[in-house]
Design a protein around this motif. Structure first.
Motif, PDB file in Angstrom:
ATOM      1  N   TRP A 171       0.832  -1.210   0.000  1.00 35.87           N
ATOM      2  CA  TRP A 171       0.000   0.000   0.000  1.00 35.87           C
ATOM      3  C   TRP A 171       0.865   1.258   0.000  1.00 35.87           C
ATOM      4  O   TRP A 171       0.517   2.264  -0.630  1.00 35.87           O
ATOM      5  CB  TRP A 171      -0.939   0.011   1.222  1.00 35.87           C
ATOM      6  N   LEU A 172       2.034   1.174   0.683  1.00 39.51           N
ATOM      7  CA  LEU A 172       2.933   2.321   0.735  1.00 39.51           C
ATOM      8  C   LEU A 172       3.614   2.526  -0.617  1.00 39.51           C
ATOM      9  O   LEU A 172       3.829   3.665  -1.053  1.00 39.51           O
ATOM     10  CB  LEU A 172       3.974   2.116   1.836  1.00 39.51           C
ATOM     11  N   LEU A 173       3.946   1.422  -1.279  1.00 36.62           N
ATOM     12  CA  LEU A 173       4.527   1.501  -2.617  1.00 36.62           C
ATOM     13  C   LEU A 173       3.561   2.180  -3.576  1.00 36.62           C
ATOM     14  O   LEU A 173       3.956   3.032  -4.377  1.00 36.62           O
ATOM     15  CB  LEU A 173       4.872   0.099  -3.121  1.00 36.62           C
ATOM     16  N   ILE A 174       2.269   1.807  -3.487  1.00 44.06           N
ATOM     17  CA  ILE A 174       1.248   2.421  -4.339  1.00 44.06           C
ATOM     18  C   ILE A 174       1.133   3.911  -4.051  1.00 44.06           C
ATOM     19  O   ILE A 174       1.082   4.745  -4.963  1.00 44.06           O
ATOM     20  CB  ILE A 174      -0.125   1.741  -4.130  1.00 44.06           C
ATOM     21  N   TRP A 175       1.097   4.276  -2.753  1.00 42.53           N
ATOM     22  CA  TRP A 175       0.986   5.690  -2.354  1.00 42.53           C
ATOM     23  C   TRP A 175       2.202   6.488  -2.820  1.00 42.53           C
ATOM     24  O   TRP A 175       2.061   7.584  -3.383  1.00 42.53           O
ATOM     25  CB  TRP A 175       0.827   5.788  -0.844  1.00 42.53           C
ATOM     26  N   GLY A 176       3.393   5.925  -2.610  1.00 41.49           N
ATOM     27  CA  GLY A 176       4.613   6.617  -3.026  1.00 41.49           C
ATOM     28  C   GLY A 176       4.696   6.762  -4.534  1.00 41.49           C
ATOM     29  O   GLY A 176       5.097   7.813  -5.048  1.00 41.49           O
ATOM     30  N   SER A 177       4.286   5.710  -5.253  1.00 40.26           N
ATOM     31  CA  SER A 177       4.309   5.759  -6.716  1.00 40.26           C
ATOM     32  C   SER A 177       3.293   6.777  -7.243  1.00 40.26           C
ATOM     33  O   SER A 177       3.570   7.498  -8.201  1.00 40.26           O
ATOM     34  CB  SER A 177       4.008   4.373  -7.296  1.00 40.26           C
ATOM     35  N   LEU A 178       2.125   6.837  -6.601  1.00 44.64           N
ATOM     36  CA  LEU A 178       1.107   7.820  -6.993  1.00 44.64           C
ATOM     37  C   LEU A 178       1.630   9.238  -6.758  1.00 44.64           C
ATOM     38  O   LEU A 178       1.446  10.134  -7.600  1.00 44.64           O
ATOM     39  CB  LEU A 178      -0.180   7.590  -6.200  1.00 44.64           C
ATOM     40  N   GLY A 179       2.284   9.437  -5.609  1.00 44.63           N
ATOM     41  CA  GLY A 179       2.882  10.744  -5.321  1.00 44.63           C
ATOM     42  C   GLY A 179       3.924  11.118  -6.360  1.00 44.63           C
ATOM     43  O   GLY A 179       3.975  12.261  -6.832  1.00 44.63           O
ATOM     44  N   GLN A 180       4.771  10.133  -6.743  1.00 40.82           N
ATOM     45  CA  GLN A 180       5.792  10.383  -7.755  1.00 40.82           C
ATOM     46  C   GLN A 180       5.162  10.673  -9.113  1.00 40.82           C
ATOM     47  O   GLN A 180       5.652  11.513  -9.866  1.00 40.82           O
ATOM     48  CB  GLN A 180       6.739   9.183  -7.864  1.00 40.82           C
ATOM     49  N   LEU A 181       4.064   9.966  -9.430  1.00 40.81           N
ATOM     50  CA  LEU A 181       3.387  10.206 -10.707  1.00 40.81           C
ATOM     51  C   LEU A 181       2.829  11.629 -10.772  1.00 40.81           C
ATOM     52  O   LEU A 181       2.981  12.323 -11.785  1.00 40.81           O
ATOM     53  CB  LEU A 181       2.264   9.194 -10.910  1.00 40.81           C
ATOM     54  N   ILE A 182       2.190  12.059  -9.679  1.00 46.42           N
ATOM     55  CA  ILE A 182       1.653  13.424  -9.626  1.00 46.42           C
ATOM     56  C   ILE A 182       2.798  14.429  -9.689  1.00 46.42           C
ATOM     57  O   ILE A 182       2.741  15.418 -10.430  1.00 46.42           O
ATOM     58  CB  ILE A 182       0.823  13.630  -8.345  1.00 46.42           C
ATOM     59  N   TRP A 205       3.730  24.701 -10.331  1.00 50.78           N
ATOM     60  CA  TRP A 205       4.027  24.845  -8.906  1.00 50.78           C
ATOM     61  C   TRP A 205       2.913  24.268  -8.030  1.00 50.78           C
ATOM     62  O   TRP A 205       3.185  23.717  -6.968  1.00 50.78           O
ATOM     63  CB  TRP A 205       4.269  26.313  -8.574  1.00 50.78           C
ATOM     64  N   VAL A 206       1.671  24.365  -8.484  1.00 53.46           N
ATOM     65  CA  VAL A 206       0.547  23.790  -7.732  1.00 53.46           C
ATOM     66  C   VAL A 206       0.662  22.265  -7.705  1.00 53.46           C
ATOM     67  O   VAL A 206       0.524  21.628  -6.650  1.00 53.46           O
ATOM     68  CB  VAL A 206      -0.807  24.219  -8.345  1.00 53.46           C
ATOM     69  N   ILE A 207       0.936  21.670  -8.871  1.00 52.25           N
ATOM     70  CA  ILE A 207       1.104  20.218  -8.943  1.00 52.25           C
ATOM     71  C   ILE A 207       2.320  19.789  -8.122  1.00 52.25           C
ATOM     72  O   ILE A 207       2.294  18.751  -7.449  1.00 52.25           O
ATOM     73  CB  ILE A 207       1.246  19.764 -10.407  1.00 52.25           C
ATOM     74  N   SER A 208       3.383  20.595  -8.170  1.00 56.94           N
ATOM     75  CA  SER A 208       4.583  20.304  -7.380  1.00 56.94           C
ATOM     76  C   SER A 208       4.261  20.214  -5.894  1.00 56.94           C
ATOM     77  O   SER A 208       4.728  19.310  -5.186  1.00 56.94           O
ATOM     78  CB  SER A 208       5.647  21.389  -7.596  1.00 56.94           C
ATOM     79  N   LEU A 209       3.455  21.156  -5.425  1.00 59.77           N
ATOM     80  CA  LEU A 209       3.110  21.215  -4.006  1.00 59.77           C
ATOM     81  C   LEU A 209       2.300  19.985  -3.588  1.00 59.77           C
ATOM     82  O   LEU A 209       2.571  19.377  -2.540  1.00 59.77           O
ATOM     83  CB  LEU A 209       2.331  22.493  -3.715  1.00 59.77           C
ATOM     84  N   ILE A 210       1.326  19.596  -4.406  1.00 57.64           N
ATOM     85  CA  ILE A 210       0.501  18.422  -4.088  1.00 57.64           C
ATOM     86  C   ILE A 210       1.363  17.158  -4.053  1.00 57.64           C
ATOM     87  O   ILE A 210       1.290  16.354  -3.118  1.00 57.64           O
ATOM     88  CB  ILE A 210      -0.630  18.267  -5.124  1.00 57.64           C
ATOM     89  N   GLY A 211       2.193  16.977  -5.087  1.00 57.60           N
ATOM     90  CA  GLY A 211       3.057  15.801  -5.153  1.00 57.60           C
ATOM     91  C   GLY A 211       4.064  15.769  -4.015  1.00 57.60           C
ATOM     92  O   GLY A 211       4.339  14.707  -3.447  1.00 57.60           O
ATOM     93  N   ALA A 212       4.620  16.933  -3.664  1.00 53.35           N
ATOM     94  CA  ALA A 212       5.616  17.009  -2.598  1.00 53.35           C
ATOM     95  C   ALA A 212       5.028  16.590  -1.257  1.00 53.35           C
ATOM     96  O   ALA A 212       5.678  15.887  -0.467  1.00 53.35           O
ATOM     97  CB  ALA A 212       6.173  18.428  -2.506  1.00 53.35           C
ATOM     98  N   ILE A 213       3.803  17.014  -0.980  1.00 53.54           N
ATOM     99  CA  ILE A 213       3.150  16.651   0.284  1.00 53.54           C
ATOM    100  C   ILE A 213       2.951  15.134   0.363  1.00 53.54           C
ATOM    101  O   ILE A 213       3.177  14.510   1.407  1.00 53.54           O
ATOM    102  CB  ILE A 213       1.799  17.394   0.425  1.00 53.54           C
ATOM    103  N   MET A 214       2.566  14.525  -0.760  1.00 52.00           N
ATOM    104  CA  MET A 214       2.386  13.071  -0.785  1.00 52.00           C
ATOM    105  C   MET A 214       3.720  12.339  -0.597  1.00 52.00           C
ATOM    106  O   MET A 214       3.808  11.371   0.162  1.00 52.00           O
ATOM    107  CB  MET A 214       1.739  12.646  -2.110  1.00 52.00           C
ATOM    108  N   ILE A 215       4.761  12.828  -1.265  1.00 53.00           N
ATOM    109  CA  ILE A 215       6.073  12.189  -1.147  1.00 53.00           C
ATOM    110  C   ILE A 215       6.646  12.378   0.250  1.00 53.00           C
ATOM    111  O   ILE A 215       7.317  11.483   0.789  1.00 53.00           O
ATOM    112  CB  ILE A 215       7.042  12.737  -2.218  1.00 53.00           C
ATOM    113  N   LEU A 216       6.374  13.528   0.854  1.00 53.17           N
ATOM    114  CA  LEU A 216       6.822  13.760   2.231  1.00 53.17           C
ATOM    115  C   LEU A 216       6.212  12.739   3.184  1.00 53.17           C
ATOM    116  O   LEU A 216       6.902  12.196   4.060  1.00 53.17           O
ATOM    117  CB  LEU A 216       6.458  15.180   2.678  1.00 53.17           C
ATOM    118  N   SER A 217       4.921  12.471   3.022  1.00 52.06           N
ATOM    119  CA  SER A 217       4.266  11.483   3.885  1.00 52.06           C
ATOM    120  C   SER A 217       4.839  10.098   3.630  1.00 52.06           C
ATOM    121  O   SER A 217       5.025   9.302   4.563  1.00 52.06           O
ATOM    122  CB  SER A 217       2.754  11.493   3.653  1.00 52.06           C
ATOM    123  N   TYR A 218       5.159   9.802   2.356  1.00 53.91           N
ATOM    124  CA  TYR A 218       5.797   8.532   1.999  1.00 53.91           C
ATOM    125  C   TYR A 218       7.164   8.422   2.669  1.00 53.91           C
ATOM    126  O   TYR A 218       7.530   7.380   3.216  1.00 53.91           O
ATOM    127  CB  TYR A 218       5.930   8.436   0.481  1.00 53.91           C
TER     128      TYR A 218
END
Length: 209
Positions: free
Chosen positions: A126-137, A162-175
């Motif tokens: 599940w973490l791999l999926i979340w991290g991969s989704l964050g990386q995709l975004i 920059w908006v997409i960067s911020l969303i993806g960064a927050i997801m990757i940070l949690s990962y």
């Protein structure tokens, strides 16, 4: 390869990524608008190469995925700025051959490598999926930027980037928190601040114009 060297490669990559953002930030602050400096893209290529290597050594598919997609977009931005051919020939050849060498390495005994990437015992599925989704975004920001720049005929870092960067960064940070990965934490921690600042600069410049 020992962990110290592996983390050293990762920190160097993130240091270069941070460096490109700082360069972009300083130039943008001076110009009072969001810019796309040549050095930003040059550092991106080198940092991406190193982070791809770090992902391979860590058997981390989420990291590898992001670098594979964006690498050639960095090169394309240098072409749009008219600076790609200004690089030494040896550097250009190395940039273009590196992905081929990397994929050749991954193709050798690929089944065992795929098992390591997708079934890493240190990373729950599940973490791999979340991290991969964050990386995709996070990676999609450069696809968006590429399409936007091709349409405009020049290299631009628009608001959506920059908006997409911020969303993806927050997801990757949690990962990174779950993964306990200091390399990702360092890179995205600084990046988040700069993404927010660029959003503010773009909004201010639109108000003034």
């Amino acid at each position: 390869m020992n962990d110290t060297l592996i983390y050293g490669i990762g920190f160097l990559a993130q240091g270069l990524f941070a460096g490109r953002l700082i360069v972009q930030w300083i130039k943008s602050e001076n110009a009072k608008k969001s810019l796309s400096p040549t050095l930003f893209w040059q550092l991106s290529i080198l940092a991406s190469w190193l982070l791809f290597l770090y992902g391979l050594l860590r058997n981390d598919f989420a990291i590898i995925l992001g670098q594979v997609i964006t690498y050639f977009i960095y090169i394309r931005n240098l072409q749009l700025k008219g600076n790609w051919k200004k690089l030494p020939l040896l550097s250009r050849v190395f940039c273009l051959l590196s992905p081929i060498i990397a994929f050749t390495y991954m193709a050798i005994n690929y089944e065992s490598k795929i098992l390591l990437l997708f079934y890493n015992q240190d990373i729950p599925f599940w973490l791999l999926i979340w991290g991969s989704l964050g990386q995709l975004i996070f990676t999609f920001r450069f696809i968006y930027q590429w399409i936007y720049s091709e349409r405009e005929g020049e290299s631009i870092l628009p608001l959506g980037f920059w908006v997409i960067s911020l969303i993806g960064a927050i997801m990757i940070l949690s990962y990174a928190v779950y993964r306990k990965d200091p390399v990702l934490l360092m890179g995205q921690g600084l990046g988040t601040i700069i993404y927010i600042r660029n959003i503010i600069l773009i909004k201010k410049s639109k108000i003034l114009s």
